[in-house]
Scaffold this motif. Structure first.
Motif, PDB file in Angstrom:
ATOM      1  N   GLN A 302       0.779  -1.165   0.174  1.00  0.00           N
ATOM      2  CA  GLN A 302       0.001   0.019  -0.127  1.00  0.00           C
ATOM      3  C   GLN A 302       0.883   1.263  -0.008  1.00  0.00           C
ATOM      4  O   GLN A 302       0.609   2.219  -0.537  1.00  0.00           O
ATOM      5  N   GLN A 315      -8.402   3.527   2.087  1.00  0.00           N
ATOM      6  CA  GLN A 315      -7.894   2.621   2.719  1.00  0.00           C
ATOM      7  C   GLN A 315      -8.116   2.601   4.118  1.00  0.00           C
ATOM      8  O   GLN A 315      -8.308   1.700   4.874  1.00  0.00           O
ATOM      9  N   GLU A 326      -7.742  -4.549  -2.245  1.00  0.00           N
ATOM     10  CA  GLU A 326      -6.630  -4.784  -3.229  1.00  0.00           C
ATOM     11  C   GLU A 326      -6.607  -6.082  -3.827  1.00  0.00           C
ATOM     12  O   GLU A 326      -5.912  -6.583  -4.767  1.00  0.00           O
TER      13      GLU A 326
END
Length: 818
Positions: A302, A315, A326
């Motif tokens: 990330q 996120q 993801e």
């Protein structure tokens, strides 16, 4: 390699209050449950508490995080405690020195295991090797919890008395307080057993050294899949049980102090460039005190992907909801080979270093393709460089969930192949097999959930038996499935043989001897059964046949085991002892002694077997009149390191009796003294020693001491009726001799009213009470006692004759008797 507890102060935020609270809790004996939702930082907080306690110098800490497949969470934690303790060269030398000087007074319940461990560590040790030595010793302890009828691999939860003894040894020898940390306790397969240990711990804190247990428990309320959780419910129950137990709920990060906010923001902006454009208020709002957001933002995958505010916010939202957005596109884009490897990794429990090493064995080559693992790591699906991992267990669960929802047939197919591969990798039953069995047990729930073939799942049922969970293998479906599994995977025979052996032991314990014999016979007849398991089945079948009275068949089984090439030395020694005892019962003393001597001469036999062989050899020599030889064998048992307390007590009793027969009263009384003072001696052994010592004291002229020993037996809790009866009889006799007629009759009254008193002593008690009544002028009472003797079945002829004469005399001259 033994790793120190990590120092994460530069990455741990808003937890100082939690850490200090738990540090203070650890300073007093007790139990603390650290409860929080996933990704609140329980593990990091507990490891930081451990690091600080160790740094203080007054604590030793054992730590283990459950992966959901361990035989015993507590056992692994205590093993880690020993590893960390003995990795310190100074503490190790101190421990070895004290053990050599005071071994007889240290942890008798686990003395053999500790003695062997210390022997292995007596030479120069590299820190990297200590963990393996300790783990091997604790594997042996787990296996040694079985009795002689158990099957092959039996990794049982750590018993309460063993846990207490092992921690007491560390605390006494090191002069430090002990903290045991059981992380992710909700995953532990042994929660129910360990609750019993924890409850006993809280009820008997005074029996323990300064020990505090910290258990991390996930709060299941935010997990839709687990609306209730056994571990949390048990924690609440224990919290109510004792004020020494407490549930501590970890809340959001404490970021009230400006300095802590600044430290956190500086870390974020250094690690994650996208945060530099955002205000402190915005970032703290997205965080909302939840450490999981930090984890989502700063993982390698990330950190490189997040470039702006939208991604940061998305996120953060995913973190709060435990979503991993993801994963789906990354998994969907995989080619066949890496997708298959990802499916297998998702099916398995989260890997640790030990399981990863086991899965890299040549026998499992291809189960987890290294090229595919490298690709998954490059794609940021796998994030742990030490061993393949999807990361936090919530992320692992998310990957598993994707396969179930999107690629279920593929996952099922690869799961079945993996189960068979792991089952076929179990070629023997030692510590090497443990990770494979743990992996299979850890897959049980998911294997059933995805509908794997019942034939394949019987391998998991078989693995459960190594954890003393026998119900799956007792299910009739197991008997229908395992022959089919063996037909397509013959190399799974060791796993199935072990389960059948264990199942036979369970049936035997439950009284189903016929069922046990059938299972042992199946192991013996099964192609591919390893020699060690064949030997165990022969031994067990011999024991079962002996119980049924089929002595010849039992001796034949043990004879076959004794002649079995490659059979484990310890089992050969046990068979020799068992056959020797059978010879002895048939008065074949020469053959019995030959078997006992052969067992003693076997290099590698366990101390308890050697002790049993020497004890029975001494007993046989005594029967042949070789008192000196008998005493020499009893001497050897008493001097043997690791001899079981029961055999030690029996050897002391028999040596005392042998010395008594030689008129060595001082030597006899010294042996009886030793039994009375022996920790772990049974009440029956202590009572017998006290009775024998009383007789020796009477002969030695110490009448008061003899009477005191008799009275000690009478007051001894759980003393067997026959020993209490002996003590009452001798007490009555001695008081009568002193002309304390009331005291004498009181003792005889108690003996006559005692349930389970031996008939021979009842007869004597009636006779002596009758004589005493006659002396004090109670002819009617005396006559009643003498008449009772005539009515008692099995009365000795000489006593019957005396009673008849006394009764006739009373009837002929009642006034003279009065």
């Amino acid at each position: 390699m033994i790793e120190a507890f990590p120092d994460r102060r530069d990455r741990l935020f808003g937890r100082e209050r939690d850490i200090r609270f738990l540090q203070e809790r650890a300073r007093a004996p007790g139990l603390s449950f650290v409860v929080a939702r996933p990704m609140m930082g329980k593990t990091w907080v507990l490891q930081e508490v451990a690091r600080r306690l160790v740094e203080e110098g007054d604590f030793l800490v054992g730590y283990h995080e459950s992966k959901g497949a361990e035989s015993s969470h507590l056992l692994y934690t205590v093993a880690d405690l020993y590893t960390r303790w003995l990795a310190d060269s100074g503490l190790r030398e101190q421990a070895l020195s004290l053990w050599q000087r005071h071994r007889s007074g240290l942890v008798p319940k686990v003395g053999q295991m500790v003695g062997l461990l210390f022997e292995k560590l007596a030479g120069p040790q590299l820190p990297a090797g200590i963990g393996a030595v300790v783990r091997s010793a604790f594997d042996g302890l787990a296996e040694a919890q079985k009795d002689l009828l158990s099957g092959g691999l039996q990794l049982a939860p750590l018993a309460y008395d063993q846990a207490q003894s092992l921690t007491e040894l560390v605390a006494r020898v090191s002069d430090r307080r002990v903290v045991l940390i059981l992380d992710a306790w909700e995953k532990s397969p042994s929660v129910r057993h360990e609750v019993g240990t924890l409850e006993a711990f809280l009820k008997h804190l005074d029996d323990w050294p300064d020990v505090h247990l910290l258990l991390a428990v996930r709060d299941p309320e935010l997990e839709a899949a687990k609306p209730s959780d056994e571990a949390l419910q048990q924690a609440k129950s224990l919290d109510r049980l004792s004020p020494a137990a407490q549930i501590y709920r970890m809340q959001a990060m404490d970021l009230d102090e400006p300095a802590e906010q600044t430290r956190l923001l500086e870390h974020l902006r250094s690690a994650l460039p996208a945060t530099r454009e955002q205000s402190a208020e915005t970032l703290l709002g997205w965080l909302d005190g939840y450490p999981g957001v930090l984890n989502f933002w700063t993982t390698e995958a990330q950190r490189l992907a997040i470039t702006g505010a939208d991604q940061l916010r998305n996120q953060a939202e995913d973190a709060h909801e435990l979503r991993y957005s993801e994963l789906a596109p990354l998994l969907a884009a995989l080619d066949d080979a890496p997708l298959a490897t990802a499916a297998r990794l998702a099916f398995l429990p989260r890997l640790d270093a030990e399981l990863w090493e086991a899965l890299r064995e040549p026998s499992l080559a291809g189960a987890l393709d290294q090229t595919a693992i490298d690709l998954l790591t490059d794609r940021r699906l796998l994030i742990d460089e030490r061993h393949p991992s999807f990361g936090h267990d919530t992320r692992h669960a998310a990957v598993r969930r994707w396969f179930i929802e999107s690629r279920l047939p593929l996952m099922r197919r690869h799961a079945e192949r993996l189960i068979e591969s792991i089952a076929c990798s179990i070629t023997g039953f030692d510590s090497r097999s443990r990770p494979y069995c743990e992996a299979l047990v850890g897959c049980a729930a998911i294997a059933e959930a995805i509908g794997t073939d019942r034939t394949v799942r019987c391998a998991i049922d078989a693995a459960h038996s190594g954890f003393r969970v026998h119900e799956p293998s007792l299910d009739p479906a197991f008997d229908q499935s395992f022959p089919k599994l063996l037909a397509r995977s013959p190399r799974a025979a060791p796993l199935i043989a072990n389960a059948l052996n264990n199942r036979g032991a369970v049936k035997h314990e439950r009284g189903d001897v016929a069922g046990a014999l059938a299972d042992y016979g199946a192991v013996i007849d099964l192609a591919g059964t390893p020699i060690a398991l064949l030997a165990k089945a022969l031994y067990n079948r011999g024991v079962a046949r002996n119980e049924r009275g089929d002595i010849e068949a039992a001796m034949a089984d043990h004879g076959e085991l004794i002649g079995l090439v490659g059979a484990p030395v310890d089992l050969v020694a046990r068979a020799l002892v068992f056959r020797g005892v059978a010879h002895g019962k048939r008065n074949e003393l020469v053959a019995a002694m030959a078997d006992f001597e052969a067992a003693i001469g076997l290099a590698g036999a366990e101390a308890d077997v050697v002790a049993a062989a020497r004890y029975h050899l001494g007993f046989a020599k005594d029967k042949r009149g070789d008192i000196g030889g008998a005493i020499a064998e009893f001497d050897a048992v008493i001097a043997l390191v690791g001899a079981p307390v029961d055999l030690l007590a029996r050897a002391l009793i028999d040596r005392g009796n042998a010395r008594y027969s030689r008129e060595d009263l001082d030597g006899a009384m010294a042996d009886f003294d030793a039994i009375v003072a022996l920790a772990g001696a049974s009440p029956s052994q202590v009572a017998l020693a006290l009775n024998n010592r009383a007789i020796a004291k009477f002969q030695h002229g110490d009448d008061d001491g003899g009477l005191a020993d008799c009275e000690a037996v009478i007051l001894l809790a759980e003393a067997p009726p026959d020993e209490v009866a002996k003590a009452l009889y001798n007490c009555g006799w001695e008081k009568g001799r002193r002309r304390d007629f009331a005291g004498a009759m009181s003792a005889f009254d108690a003996l006559i009213g005692l349930d389970g008193a031996p008939p021979s002593l009842l007869v004597k008690a009636h006779y002596n009470r009758g004589a005493t009544r006659q002396t004090v002028g109670d002819p009617a009472g005396a006559a009643a006692d003498f008449a009772a003797i005539l009515a008692l079945p099995g009365s000795a002829a000489d006593v019957v004759e005396l009673a008849r004469q006394a009764l006739a005399e009373l009837q002929a001259h009642p006034r003279d008797a009065a």
